[in-house]
Design a protein around this motif. Structure first.
Motif, PDB file in Angstrom:
ATOM      1  N   THR A  11     -55.448 -21.736  16.094  1.00 39.11           N
ATOM      2  CA  THR A  11     -55.270 -20.294  15.893  1.00 39.11           C
ATOM      3  C   THR A  11     -53.799 -19.906  16.038  1.00 39.11           C
ATOM      4  O   THR A  11     -53.261 -19.154  15.210  1.00 39.11           O
ATOM      5  CB  THR A  11     -56.126 -19.504  16.901  1.00 39.11           C
ATOM      6  OG1 THR A  11     -57.507 -19.817  16.673  1.00 39.11           O
ATOM      7  CG2 THR A  11     -55.911 -18.007  16.762  1.00 39.11           C
ATOM      8  N   VAL A  12     -53.138 -20.419  17.061  1.00 34.78           N
ATOM      9  CA  VAL A  12     -51.727 -20.101  17.271  1.00 34.78           C
ATOM     10  C   VAL A  12     -50.882 -20.664  16.130  1.00 34.78           C
ATOM     11  O   VAL A  12     -49.971 -19.999  15.632  1.00 34.78           O
ATOM     12  CB  VAL A  12     -51.253 -20.619  18.645  1.00 34.78           C
ATOM     13  CG1 VAL A  12     -49.767 -20.394  18.829  1.00 34.78           C
ATOM     14  CG2 VAL A  12     -52.022 -19.944  19.769  1.00 34.78           C
ATOM     15  N   GLN A  13     -51.182 -21.877  15.687  1.00 33.98           N
ATOM     16  CA  GLN A  13     -50.455 -22.457  14.556  1.00 33.98           C
ATOM     17  C   GLN A  13     -50.704 -21.632  13.290  1.00 33.98           C
ATOM     18  O   GLN A  13     -49.789 -21.405  12.504  1.00 33.98           O
ATOM     19  CB  GLN A  13     -50.868 -23.909  14.316  1.00 33.98           C
ATOM     20  CG  GLN A  13     -50.134 -24.586  13.172  1.00 33.98           C
ATOM     21  CD  GLN A  13     -48.641 -24.738  13.418  1.00 33.98           C
ATOM     22  OE1 GLN A  13     -48.221 -25.103  14.514  1.00 33.98           O
ATOM     23  NE2 GLN A  13     -47.823 -24.465  12.423  1.00 33.98           N
ATOM     24  N   GLY A  14     -51.917 -21.157  13.106  1.00 33.91           N
ATOM     25  CA  GLY A  14     -52.228 -20.296  11.967  1.00 33.91           C
ATOM     26  C   GLY A  14     -51.426 -19.009  11.999  1.00 33.91           C
ATOM     27  O   GLY A  14     -50.953 -18.531  10.961  1.00 33.91           O
ATOM     28  N   TYR A  15     -51.252 -18.453  13.187  1.00 34.61           N
ATOM     29  CA  TYR A  15     -50.430 -17.248  13.340  1.00 34.61           C
ATOM     30  C   TYR A  15     -48.992 -17.542  12.933  1.00 34.61           C
ATOM     31  O   TYR A  15     -48.364 -16.768  12.207  1.00 34.61           O
ATOM     32  CB  TYR A  15     -50.503 -16.734  14.780  1.00 34.61           C
ATOM     33  CG  TYR A  15     -49.599 -15.562  15.042  1.00 34.61           C
ATOM     34  CD1 TYR A  15     -49.922 -14.297  14.556  1.00 34.61           C
ATOM     35  CD2 TYR A  15     -48.419 -15.717  15.752  1.00 34.61           C
ATOM     36  CE1 TYR A  15     -49.086 -13.211  14.789  1.00 34.61           C
ATOM     37  CE2 TYR A  15     -47.582 -14.643  15.982  1.00 34.61           C
ATOM     38  CZ  TYR A  15     -47.920 -13.396  15.496  1.00 34.61           C
ATOM     39  OH  TYR A  15     -47.082 -12.333  15.723  1.00 34.61           O
ATOM     40  N   ARG A  16     -48.462 -18.662  13.393  1.00 33.46           N
ATOM     41  CA  ARG A  16     -47.094 -19.056  13.020  1.00 33.46           C
ATOM     42  C   ARG A  16     -46.976 -19.180  11.504  1.00 33.46           C
ATOM     43  O   ARG A  16     -46.014 -18.700  10.903  1.00 33.46           O
ATOM     44  CB  ARG A  16     -46.708 -20.364  13.700  1.00 33.46           C
ATOM     45  CG  ARG A  16     -45.325 -20.870  13.295  1.00 33.46           C
ATOM     46  CD  ARG A  16     -44.960 -22.153  14.038  1.00 33.46           C
ATOM     47  NE  ARG A  16     -43.830 -22.833  13.453  1.00 33.46           N
ATOM     48  CZ  ARG A  16     -42.560 -22.494  13.597  1.00 33.46           C
ATOM     49  NH1 ARG A  16     -42.249 -21.438  14.315  1.00 33.46           N
ATOM     50  NH2 ARG A  16     -41.594 -23.187  13.038  1.00 33.46           N
ATOM     51  N   ASP A  17     -47.953 -19.807  10.874  1.00 37.40           N
ATOM     52  CA  ASP A  17     -47.931 -19.959   9.418  1.00 37.40           C
ATOM     53  C   ASP A  17     -47.946 -18.607   8.715  1.00 37.40           C
ATOM     54  O   ASP A  17     -47.256 -18.405   7.709  1.00 37.40           O
ATOM     55  CB  ASP A  17     -49.109 -20.819   8.958  1.00 37.40           C
ATOM     56  CG  ASP A  17     -49.026 -22.259   9.477  1.00 37.40           C
ATOM     57  OD1 ASP A  17     -47.933 -22.709   9.882  1.00 37.40           O
ATOM     58  OD2 ASP A  17     -50.083 -22.927   9.472  1.00 37.40           O
ATOM     59  N   GLN A  18     -48.731 -17.663   9.244  1.00 36.83           N
ATOM     60  CA  GLN A  18     -48.790 -16.322   8.662  1.00 36.83           C
ATOM     61  C   GLN A  18     -47.462 -15.582   8.828  1.00 36.83           C
ATOM     62  O   GLN A  18     -47.029 -14.869   7.923  1.00 36.83           O
ATOM     63  CB  GLN A  18     -49.923 -15.510   9.296  1.00 36.83           C
ATOM     64  CG  GLN A  18     -51.299 -15.973   8.883  1.00 36.83           C
ATOM     65  CD  GLN A  18     -52.390 -15.177   9.577  1.00 36.83           C
ATOM     66  OE1 GLN A  18     -52.159 -14.104  10.126  1.00 36.83           O
ATOM     67  NE2 GLN A  18     -53.606 -15.704   9.557  1.00 36.83           N
ATOM     68  N   VAL A  19     -46.819 -15.751   9.974  1.00 37.83           N
ATOM     69  CA  VAL A  19     -45.515 -15.123  10.198  1.00 37.83           C
ATOM     70  C   VAL A  19     -44.506 -15.674   9.193  1.00 37.83           C
ATOM     71  O   VAL A  19     -43.749 -14.919   8.579  1.00 37.83           O
ATOM     72  CB  VAL A  19     -45.039 -15.328  11.648  1.00 37.83           C
ATOM     73  CG1 VAL A  19     -43.569 -14.956  11.811  1.00 37.83           C
ATOM     74  CG2 VAL A  19     -45.893 -14.529  12.614  1.00 37.83           C
TER      75      VAL A  19
END
Length: 99
Positions: A11-19
């Motif tokens: 989830t945190v990596q997904g957030y980074r990818d979205q940013v």
């Protein structure tokens, strides 16, 4: 991050990818600056030690203060992202594991 489950890390990596995806317009303009590290510490610019000192992160062999100063005073542009996963930058400041 050491206490996170695999799902939480995803989830945190997904957030980074979205940013990173959301910053595409910023990166396309040469007048915009970008200093993006993978560190999971907050308030990295809150002290001289992390802003420009030995305890602060480096991206493209550049400290945060130099990158921002060069961009702000139009000495040079700085648009760099350090690496593609969480906390993969060895210059990330240590974060207490008590929190």
């Amino acid at each position: 991050l050491k206490k996170c489950t695999a799902a939480q890390l995803q989830t945190v990596q997904g957030y980074r990818d979205q940013v990173l995806a959301a910053l595409a317009p910023v990166r396309s303009a040469t007048t915009n600056g970008l200093f993006l590290d993978s560190c999971h510490a907050h308030c990295q610019g809150g002290s001289a030690a992390t802003w420009s000192g030995d305890k602060g992160p480096t991206v493209a062999n550049t400290k945060m203060a130099k990158a921002v100063g060069d961009w702000f005073f139009e000495r040079s542009t700085f648009q760099n992202v350090d690496c593609s996963s969480l906390n993969c930058n060895p210059t990330c400041p240590a974060v207490s594991t008590e929190d």
